[in-house]
Structures are given as structure tokens and as C-alpha cells.
Design a protein around this motif. Structure first.
Motif, PDB file in Angstrom:
ATOM      1  N   UNK A  29     -28.289  -7.718 -20.825  1.00 29.34           N
ATOM      2  CA  UNK A  29     -27.895  -8.791 -19.900  1.00 29.34           C
ATOM      3  C   UNK A  29     -28.326 -10.154 -20.397  1.00 29.34           C
ATOM      4  N   UNK A  30     -27.622 -11.153 -19.898  1.00 30.60           N
ATOM      5  CA  UNK A  30     -28.030 -12.556 -20.048  1.00 30.60           C
ATOM      6  C   UNK A  30     -28.534 -13.093 -18.716  1.00 30.60           C
ATOM      7  N   UNK A  31     -28.405 -12.304 -17.668  1.00 32.52           N
ATOM      8  CA  UNK A  31     -28.864 -12.676 -16.327  1.00 32.52           C
ATOM      9  C   UNK A  31     -29.974 -11.707 -15.932  1.00 32.52           C
ATOM     10  N   UNK A  32     -30.591 -11.896 -14.762  1.00 35.01           N
ATOM     11  CA  UNK A  32     -31.584 -10.918 -14.297  1.00 35.01           C
ATOM     12  C   UNK A  32     -31.010  -9.552 -13.952  1.00 35.01           C
ATOM     13  N   UNK A  33     -29.702  -9.418 -13.959  1.00 32.16           N
ATOM     14  CA  UNK A  33     -29.166  -8.077 -13.763  1.00 32.16           C
ATOM     15  C   UNK A  33     -29.600  -7.174 -14.924  1.00 32.16           C
ATOM     16  N   UNK A  34     -29.729  -5.889 -14.653  1.00 34.88           N
ATOM     17  CA  UNK A  34     -30.112  -4.978 -15.729  1.00 34.88           C
ATOM     18  C   UNK A  34     -29.027  -4.929 -16.800  1.00 34.88           C
ATOM     19  N   UNK A  35     -27.786  -5.056 -16.386  1.00 30.53           N
ATOM     20  CA  UNK A  35     -26.764  -5.224 -17.415  1.00 30.53           C
ATOM     21  C   UNK A  35     -25.579  -6.027 -16.910  1.00 30.53           C
ATOM     22  N   UNK A  36     -25.159  -6.919 -17.773  1.00 33.69           N
ATOM     23  CA  UNK A  36     -23.865  -7.576 -17.647  1.00 33.69           C
ATOM     24  C   UNK A  36     -22.884  -6.879 -18.586  1.00 33.69           C
ATOM     25  N   UNK A  37     -23.454  -6.156 -19.546  1.00 38.07           N
ATOM     26  CA  UNK A  37     -22.684  -5.512 -20.607  1.00 38.07           C
ATOM     27  C   UNK A  37     -23.454  -4.286 -21.067  1.00 38.07           C
ATOM     28  N   UNK A  38     -22.759  -3.162 -21.132  1.00 41.89           N
ATOM     29  CA  UNK A  38     -23.388  -1.968 -21.712  1.00 41.89           C
ATOM     30  C   UNK A  38     -22.525  -1.468 -22.852  1.00 41.89           C
ATOM     31  N   UNK A  39     -23.184  -0.923 -23.860  1.00 42.31           N
ATOM     32  CA  UNK A  39     -22.493  -0.330 -25.004  1.00 42.31           C
ATOM     33  C   UNK A  39     -22.943   1.124 -25.085  1.00 42.31           C
ATOM     34  N   UNK A  40     -21.966   2.026 -25.119  1.00 34.65           N
ATOM     35  CA  UNK A  40     -22.288   3.450 -25.074  1.00 34.65           C
ATOM     36  C   UNK A  40     -21.541   4.151 -26.213  1.00 34.65           C
ATOM     37  N   UNK A  41     -22.227   5.107 -26.828  1.00 38.08           N
ATOM     38  CA  UNK A  41     -21.604   5.855 -27.934  1.00 38.08           C
ATOM     39  C   UNK A  41     -20.426   6.669 -27.414  1.00 38.08           C
ATOM     40  N   UNK A  42     -19.320   6.586 -28.147  1.00 38.33           N
ATOM     41  CA  UNK A  42     -18.099   7.276 -27.736  1.00 38.33           C
ATOM     42  C   UNK A  42     -18.127   8.729 -28.207  1.00 38.33           C
ATOM     43  N   UNK A  43     -17.930   9.662 -27.295  1.00 42.01           N
ATOM     44  CA  UNK A  43     -18.050  11.072 -27.695  1.00 42.01           C
ATOM     45  C   UNK A  43     -16.947  11.521 -28.658  1.00 42.01           C
ATOM     46  N   UNK A  44     -15.896  10.739 -28.737  1.00 42.42           N
ATOM     47  CA  UNK A  44     -14.800  11.108 -29.648  1.00 42.42           C
ATOM     48  C   UNK A  44     -14.841  10.286 -30.930  1.00 42.42           C
ATOM     49  N   UNK A  45     -15.963   9.646 -31.175  1.00 37.00           N
ATOM     50  CA  UNK A  45     -16.185   8.920 -32.431  1.00 37.00           C
ATOM     51  C   UNK A  45     -15.261   7.722 -32.582  1.00 37.00           C
ATOM     52  N   UNK A  46     -14.767   7.203 -31.467  1.00 38.54           N
ATOM     53  CA  UNK A  46     -13.855   6.068 -31.555  1.00 38.54           C
ATOM     54  C   UNK A  46     -14.524   4.781 -31.086  1.00 38.54           C
ATOM     55  N   UNK A  47     -14.110   3.694 -31.656  1.00 42.22           N
ATOM     56  CA  UNK A  47     -14.522   2.392 -31.151  1.00 42.22           C
ATOM     57  C   UNK A  47     -13.413   1.838 -30.262  1.00 42.22           C
ATOM     58  N   UNK A  48     -13.718   0.765 -29.580  1.00 42.86           N
ATOM     59  CA  UNK A  48     -12.676   0.052 -28.845  1.00 42.86           C
ATOM     60  C   UNK A  48     -12.166   0.764 -27.612  1.00 42.86           C
ATOM     61  N   UNK A  49     -12.983   1.604 -27.004  1.00 38.50           N
ATOM     62  CA  UNK A  49     -12.546   2.225 -25.736  1.00 38.50           C
ATOM     63  C   UNK A  49     -13.408   1.712 -24.584  1.00 38.50           C
TER      64      UNK A  49
END
Lengths: 335, 335, 335, 335
Positions: free
Chosen positions: B201-221
């Protein structure tokens, strides 16, 4: 393109130190009813925190003949900000007392001074311990310091302090310009631009600090300190239980239009200090937020959107009763 | 003492643009069920916002054959930050497309580029209109743009996007170092330091943005976009009503240990994009917050503290189904 | 051992018929804001029910010059109870009008008479249709007639009516002895045994019917009709939305000590009839329940345990404004 | 017109007696976490009640090697109903043991017998003391016996017990015909009319008693005993706190379509008995309620409308683990 230097910054409302004539009763309220953890304790002082606070304390209760507020403490963003603020105060010829690390248990070096115009003792610090809670109350969630207990106070939320009406405009301007608070909502008399109340923050909360005109023309009086609950339902449960324990209600529950949070104002039975239980509300992420203007004619909905009505002025229920301590008495007291 | 220059900064997650094969069904979901306001509309596009958003829009629905995400848009803190970020991207030899004011209705100049490693189209902007809602739905509270309607969506909350497991560490590092996101909680394999998920996050929220590993090995989903509700009870009501309207549930309601918010994952019936309804959670005001570490062995409580259990990996209920759009297709599309 | 014959019994508060000078505004309130279903409608009348009511209607809105209450209708437990009650009324020489099946659409034969002393038109019926809602709003849950909409009114809850102080004791005694209501909580002046208010029920609810002394010494005035919401949080949401729609608030939200439910008293904008939104409370399963006694000195907590305070007497906010219709005017009206 | 004689009637599910191998742990759960009051206590037994129960107890914990259920106790409507039921059992040649007043502390004479087919020990009683709570925990509200504490258990709600599938139809029919329970919702196999579960009540609750087919073909096993909380939010708080105290979760939170209440199934840490925390739901006031029919194909939504899914059959999470005590062992035990 100009280089942007934010200078020293406040991170959050960190802690309050309350003098209480009846420490045991105050502990019965904050620890047993509200569910706060006592992190450190001697015969005459107790340090407490909410179950969502990882830092050492947000509330100090000190045995005292008078129900005074010793300090409103703010944490700064970077270690160097304590010194940067010190330099700034000296440049303004404001007296500031340097407090060594450990002056408050678990806290690093700090700065104490009186808020010009408002008369309230402010403290600024950066370093603070983050002790684990004892295993028997420690939470499995690492973002909580302890398991939820009692009425579920999560953390300190904000301070609301008063000053004489004639000092409002200057005192509010000072805290915005020197400490970096942003005005979020305010009440004023449009004709004279006289400020009656201002809700200000350094975080996306609508207020970490509010300044309200004192109906008795006095500066240096506490209006209330607020602690945060998870949601509206928790606040209703708190009302139920506190009422059944004969805790004095001032006003509430109700919902502020200003800030859109639920409120319940009660008195600490040990000291008479007013405490707000506070839940919900909106967050401000807009970098160009325009402060919301209210006037005496329109502010009814702002004070109370629904519920038990809050009024401005010297009505019995919301009259301030406890004072902030002057700077030198504090320095003497705790030296 | 060093002078501190924060450089350009992100203020908040501002808006998302979703392509939808069935615009009418998507409007039925976001406008009629969730209660969002349509601020601007043509035959092929609709701009919406929640009742607590004063800015022009936080969601654009665009008629499209494919259920694609056109852009994840972040607002920056100062007008000059758009150009400062542009300079930074060029210095890193990252292609960025400048979008003129009005490219999105109500929005000023913006910058579009692909998040290196993660493959998601990001947009940065500062200027945005703050239109009043039509009088018949305008709220009496000036901090709300309109009266609460439907299930009470207040505002956009955060984006959760995916990339191939092998790109996680680099992609997450880039967004922290270049865009200034702070890591708040994360899952990794301690032995290999391989990141599996990061909440930032850029704010006090725990996340404004999360990045999670894709189980199908793909990016951009896309994993999901989240919208914020006032409290837990509103989320239960949303579950009740959405279930009765045959909206597809993926997982929930339940409570994350990570972030401590209540979740409900459903699918927009028009597009199949996953939408999270999100309520509660904790805020981070500590300037020295240490990111909370989870591992595959401990993260069970982090994903689901209680309620309908969320699992990692390619199980049917939470498999990503919708893609982010590549940069050039977007440029072509909307030029 | 004696054989126990309960005689005819009331099953529940079934429906109320409200005359309204502005049917469209009343529909805007009950249908569009509160979310009730219109089951049957002509130019001059509308039948409505809450989403948890399987029976045909619990509210009839009738276009009328005067904001009058045509009938407070109770359902009896067995088909034969209508006739058994008729016999009982005749034995007491109370005039009763027999209404044929279909007098109210969807309802079987009924009995209409004036509650002696209190002056309110009561109706008793057994048969009532249970129509399915139209498919587009029908709930998947068979215990709900329709999907939850608007502010989520589930069902009618109770009636609160007034009579002249001097008639209280006799009127209350009559309804207990003849109709089988049990006194659950009450306010009286202990010295004179003068009843000021009585909460009575035939179900485990604390009241299906309340009788309250009228501060203007009049009989036959409505105090309010109450509709039930799921929980406290729904009531707070209702307060938020109704306030933003300029619906007139009388008192609330607050929690009654009597009954322990949350209350919000507002006015139907079309008619001025007072409507209570009501949530929570306790149920009475004790067969030997002793009615809880309150006096003018102790009833403060009973009227308002916390929240916006409810007061007894002719204060502006809670003064009764609408009247029940006399028996013969009704007979003429609807013959 | 026929004279209607209801015969003896059950008023409510009154109390349960649980054998527990670890009385201290069970007290830690029911008293300290759930917040029930211990009304009477010896070294080997404790009597408890919720804060909304004025009667002497709704739960007895008895130190025992085995986690057995000694009795499911129902209160009858009139003093003479105990004897009337006794006569009825004798007429059916069902053995019944008469228990003298005081057999359970605070209770009058009672009747104990085994539910034919289901194998569960039932007790019927009328007289029960209504002691005031000690002053320090007594509530100011006379409809509460004590101030709300812990997680806020208000009262016992219902029993859910099991029997062998082949005995379901007969056992359910017996309890309806002899004890007067009404079937409210049920699951059966339509082709064979084989009952799989039945929710029955003598009150407007959807069930005071449920009978469910045992997946291991056994009779006399407890499925769960339920305690009532005020609302959904209280149940979420309970989930939070119980999880953090390592109480074993079976299933939940979630919302049943059957009954429309929120559920959380956990295990008493002292005994392993399954306990349901239960909030909300609908009430039945219709005198001609038609039991709602579910089949194995449609019951998914009935078991879980939303939330952590409940499944039928011998899955690990919901397998019954504790047994009801046979009649003679009980008689011997407590003689």
C-alpha cells in the motif's frame, strides 16, 4: 519542476497521558470494561494499549490529585523528524523540553512543548518498543498484539481539544502550518471567518486531532480522547454494557455527519475525563481534498446525522471538565 | 541531517477499466445491485462511482468481446508527479504512452505503461473532476456524492493481480522501488525467498495493490478488484441479496487473517471478472511497520481466519479467468 | 384434573389499513424505501407485505382525505375462532360487523368491532391467501416470499395505540380477558394502580399490541405501527437512508429497555402516520412470566436504555397525530 | 363447533445436562468465553444460564468420565402438564421415571423417559426458580438476569439430536403426536418418503428441537446444542475470539437457508460436545404454516445459504461424537 521537500512530518496520534484521582477505577474502565492490555504497571502508573496496537502503549494512566491531561503525544514519520521539529520550534522561539529515552517507558527521545494559542502540552517522538503480549493473551494474528477482550477497543483514534474562541483561528493555523495537519472539515462563521471547530489529520482519517471553541472561553481543556472499535455493532454493545455498569453517558450513541462515524461519549469513572468510543467513518485519499465547510446554521446534521443529539456550547452534557497540564508543571512533575 | 525528498508518489488506487461482453448485465450488477452511480454513459461505455466517492469515477465498464482489464489506474499525489514518473520510466527504458486530458472522461493527462514482470497495464493521473450528483440522488452529507443505494458500495478499495511465479520477486520489487508501494504482509517460501503473494500500500490500508503468484504460471491475469462496504453486517446483507439474484459466488463470506477484513468473492454476471466485496480491516499508521511474514505452512489463518475457506492454487473456485490487456492493444483500442 | 379449553385465540398481529392523503408518497416510502412488495393494487388502494411474509398482505394503503387508521387486524389461530369471538362479543353486547371473504382482497371472512374503552377498530380473521411473488422478485428461500429489497422490511411487528388515561385500566383489562393478550411489561402509578402503558402479546414477542395513555386525554389515536428489520445494523442503515431522503424523524435510533429492541420512529411522508422500525429484542418462552413493572420514576431506562431519548407526554416529537376510524364510518366506507 | 382441548403442552426447550471429562475446561468455555453465569456450583457440577434467562439454569455441566448427554429438558406450559404427560406415556407403555423436586437444583418435579425410536433421554418439568443474580453482575434491565458478559450468550436456543435413518420417520412422528411439536422444515427422499431431517418447534422459532439421520446408523447421538446470540455481528465476534482461543471449529460461520439464522459450530474444549452459536432467523406466527420441504437435491441452499458450507453425511467436520445417556444408567447415576 520544483523539488518537493516535505520537511518533518507527523505519522499519527500516538498516545495520551491522563492523570486520574482514582487509578483503580480508571483501570476498571479501560482494562476490564474496554478490554485494553496493561503492558507496564507500577503502583502509581499504568501503560495500556488496544488489541490492534503493536507499539508499547497508547494510554498512560497516572495517579494524580487532579484529572489533568499530561500530554498528547504524536509519533513522527522518521527518526530525524524529532530534531527537525525541535529546530523549527526554536526558530519560532517556542520553548521545548527534550525528554530522554525512557522518560515514558518503552519510548525513545521526545520533545515536549505547548501548542501556541491552544495551550495543550504536545509531545513528539519516533522510537517506541513493540513488545509481544504475554503468551496467554497473545493473538494468533500477528497484526494484533493480543486477543480481543472486553468491549474490543482496537486502538487510540484521535484527540479533541479546546481553546478560547478568540484563539481558534491562530491556534489552528499554527498546527496546520508547523505540524502539517490538513483541515478536513470545519465550522466557522462565514461573515467573520471565525473558526468554531476544525477536524484535522495527517492520515486519511478525517481527524487525528480536532480543535473546538471552548464555550467557557478557556484554553487548555480536553474535549475528549477517542478510542476505535471495529464497527457500529460493537459500539452498540459497548453502550449496552457501559450503561449496565453505571458508566456516565454524556451523549450517544449517534452518528456524526462530520466524519460519518458512530459516537458514544462517556466518562472514565476514575477521572471524569471524557472518552469517545468511535467506529466507522470515511477515509480521505484525495490529495486535493477540499475541507468541508459548515456554519452554525448548517452544522446540525454535521454534529448529529442521527441518534442522540450532540449540541455545541455549554450544555451540561458536553461541557468540558478536565484540563491539560501547563508545560512547566509537567516538566517539574515528571523530571 | 539529510534533506528528504520523497520524489513522485502514488496517492491511491483510483479506478479500473473493465471490458465486458454484456454491458447491460454488468450495469445490472454494479449499478442496480451494488448501488453505484452512473456518472457518464454512452451506448458502449459507462463510468461509475460509489456513494462515498467525490471524484468522477472509480469504475469504467466498456463493451468488449473479451472480458479484459484495460487499465488499473492510480492517482498521484501532486500534479507534477505524472511527469516525474514519466521521467523515471524513461530512465528505466520502459515504454510509456501519454494520454491526453479527457482520454477518460473527467480525467486529466495520464500515463500508461505495462508493469514490468507482472504484465498489467497501469495508468497514473492527477487531475480528476469532482462532479455533484444529480439533485434527486445527491446526499445531504457533503462527504458523500450520493445517497446510499443498493448494497451500499462506498468506494473502490484495491486491486489484486497475478503474475507468473518466476516473476513474482522482481515484479514486486519493481513496484515497491519505482512506485513507492510498501510491503505490508507477504507469503514466501523461506528457504528460497520465493515470494508467493504480497499485499502492498501507499496508504494506511493494508493493501491498495496485491500481487499473487498465478497457479497457471501466467502473468497479466486479474485476481480481483475490490469495492468497500461500511461494515461486516453490510457484507452479510450483500451475500444474502447477491445469492438470491443468482450472482456466482467464488468464495466467502469469510474473514482474512491478512488485513483482517471480511471478504466475499463473486463474479460480475456480465463479464465474469471477479469482484471482492470488502469490509473492515486494520489500518497501518506505524511509520516503521515490519511486513508480516507468512509461509505456505502458516498462511491458512492468513487466507481465512474464519468463514468459507479460501485456498491458494488452481482450485476451481478461485482460478483467475480474466486477463489484463497488453499495452499496444490498449493504445490501439482507445486511440 | 380440570380439562383445559383455551377458547378462541389470537395468533398474531396480521395487518393494518392506513388511510393516506398521498398514496403515491406513501408507496414511495413503504415500497421504494422500505422495500415492501406490492401484492395487489388499484388506483386507490395498495396491498403490501414484507419479504418474509408468505401471507397476502400486512399493510393496506388506501387513498383517503384523512390520515386515518381503518383497521388493526389480527389473525386468529383456528378457522372456528372467528365465530367463537363473534359469540363472545355478542354475549358482551358489543356490536360486531361481519365482513365477507374478499372484503379485503386475499382474506377470508372477518369480524370488525371497536375495542371497548380504547376506541380502536379491530378486525379478526383466519383465512388468508399465500400467493407466490412474481418470479423476478421471488426468493430462492421458501421461507421468504420475495428477495430482500430496499431497507429490508421483513414483516409487520406490532401496533401501539392510545386511549384516554382514564380508560386505560378498563381497556387493557378487556383486551387481556376477552382477546387473550398477556401483559408483558407495564408502567403504572403504584399508589393509584393507574396504568400508563402496557405491552401485551399473544406470541413470545414482548408485544404484538401496546396500549399507551394519550397525553391529550383522547382515545382512538394511533401511536405507531412497527415493522421488523433483521438486526441493529439494518436499523442504522435505515436511519442513514431515511435521513438522506428527508423522511421526518420523530425519535431514534435508540434502544428500549422495555423489550430490548432498537427503535427508530419516523413519519410516512404520504400520511404522517408514525411508523417504527424495530429490530432485535427478547422473546418470552416462560409460561409463568411475571409482567415487568415500571413506574414514572423508574421508566426512563425502560423507554430509552441508550440512544436518542424517548419521552412520555405531549412533547412535540412524539405527540400522536393520526386517528383510528370509528366503527360506523368504516362500515359505511367499505361497504 | 367442536371443543378444542390442547392437552398437555411443551412451552420451550429449557435445559441440557452435559457430562464432561474436564469440568474446568468446560467452565472456561461456557462461563469465561461465552459469558454464562454460574448460578450454582459444587466440586462436580455447575449450573449455568445466559444473561437473558430469568430461570435458574439452562445448562448443567457434570463431571463425568464420558462426554454424555444426561438429559434434554423441556419445560411444560402448565403445572398439571407434567402429570398429564406421565399419564400419556403410561398409556403408551413407555417407562417414565418420576424425579422429585430438587433432583435438579432449583427445579420442581420432573419426568424422565427415553424418546421412542430416537433413544434420547427427555425430561419434562414445570416448576423452576427464578433467582436474582448477585448484585455485582445483576442487570439494571429486569428482563435480563445479569449484565452481558463475554461473547454474550443470551439463552439456550434448541437441541439437534440424531437417530438411525431407519428410525427417523417413526421417531419424528412420535414427538409430534405425543409432545405436540410442529414440523417446520424437513428434508426427505420424496420417492420413499424417508425423512432425513426435521426441524420442529412448539414456539414460533423454526426449531426448538431437530432430529437428523445419523450417518453411522446409530441412534442416541447428539448433533449439537445451540445457544442464542443477539445478532450476526455478535456471531462474527464470537468466531474471532473463539478462533484466537484455539476452540475447535467444526463449521461456520455461515447462514442456514433452513431457519435463516447464522451458525457457528464449535466444540466445548472440556467435553467435545458440539455447540452451535446461533443468531437471527425467522419466526413463524402463521397458524397454518406448511412445513417447508427439501430434498437431497435441493437442500444445499437449505444447509448453507452462504458462508462456510455445511454438508450432510459422515464428513469429518460434522460427524457426531457424543452420545445421549440411556435411561437406566441415568436413573442409577443420579438417584
Amino acid at each position: 519542476m520544483t523539488i518537493y521537500n516535505p520537511g518533518p512530518q507527523i505519522a499519527q496520534a500516538g498516545a495520551i497521558t491522563l492523570g486520574t484521582p482514582d487509578l483503580e477505577k480508571s483501570l476498571g474502565f479501560f482494562r476490564d470494561l474496554l478490554g485494553m492490555e496493561v503492558v507496564y504497571e507500577t503502583a502509581d502508573v499504568a501503560y495500556l494499549r488496544g488489541y490492534m496496537e503493536l507499539t508499547h502503549h497508547s494510554l498512560i494512566l497516572r495517579r494524580s490529585d487532579e484529572a489533568v491531561v499530561d500530554a498528547y503525544s504524536f509519533r513522527v514519520k522518521r527518526p530525524e523528524d524529532v530534531e527537525l521539529f525541535y529546530n523549527e520550534l526554536r526558530a519560532q522561539e517556542i520553548e521545548a523540553i527534550e525528554l530522554p529515552a525512557g522518560h515514558e517507558v518503552g519510548r525513545g527521545e521526545a520533545l515536549r512543548f505547548i501548542w501556541p494559542g491552544a495551550g495543550h502540552p504536545l509531545e513528539l517522538y519516533y522510537g517506541i518498543d513493540k513488545p509481544l503480549a504475554p503468551e496467554e493473551i497473545r493473538s494468533h494474528l500477528p497484526s494484533n498484539s493480543s486477543k480481543r477482550r472486553g468491549l474490543g477497543v482496537r486502538r487510540i483514534d484521535h484527540f479533541n481539544v479546546q481553546c478560547a474562541p478568540g484563539d481558534m483561528n491562530a491556534a489552528e493555523k499554527w498546527v496546520r502550518e508547523t505540524l502539517g495537519f490538513k483541515r478536513r472539515e470545519f465550522i466557522h462563521i462565514p461573515e467573520s471567518q471565525t473558526l468554531l471547530a476544525s477536524w484535522m489529520s495527517v492520515t486519511p482519517q478525517v481527524h487525528d486531532l480536532a480543535l473546538v471553541a471552548n464555550p467557557f472561553e478557556k484554553s487548555g481543556q480536553l474535549h475528549h480522547v477517542a478510542f476505535n472499535l471495529e464497527n457500529f455493532s460493537d459500539l452498540m454493545t459497548a453502550a449496552d454494557v457501559l450503561k449496565d455498569h453505571d458508566v456516565q453517558f454524556d451523549v450517544g450513541p449517534g452518528k456524526h455527519g462530520i466524519g460519518q462515524a458512530l459516537y458514544l461519549y462517556v466518562r472514565d469513572p476514575g477521572s471524569g475525563h471524557r472518552v469517545e468510543l468511535y467506529a466507522g467513518g470515511y477515509l480521505i485519499f484525495d490529495p486535493d481534498w477540499e475541507a468541508i465547510e459548515w456554519t452554525p446554521n448548517t452544522v446540525g446534521d454535521g454534529l448529529t446525522w442521527y441518534g442522540d443529539p450532540l449540541q455545541m456550547g455549554p450544555d451540561n452534557s458536553m461541557a468540558p471538565t478536565t484540563n491539560s497540564a501547563p508545560l512547566h508543571s509537567l516538566a517539574a512533575l515528571r523530571a
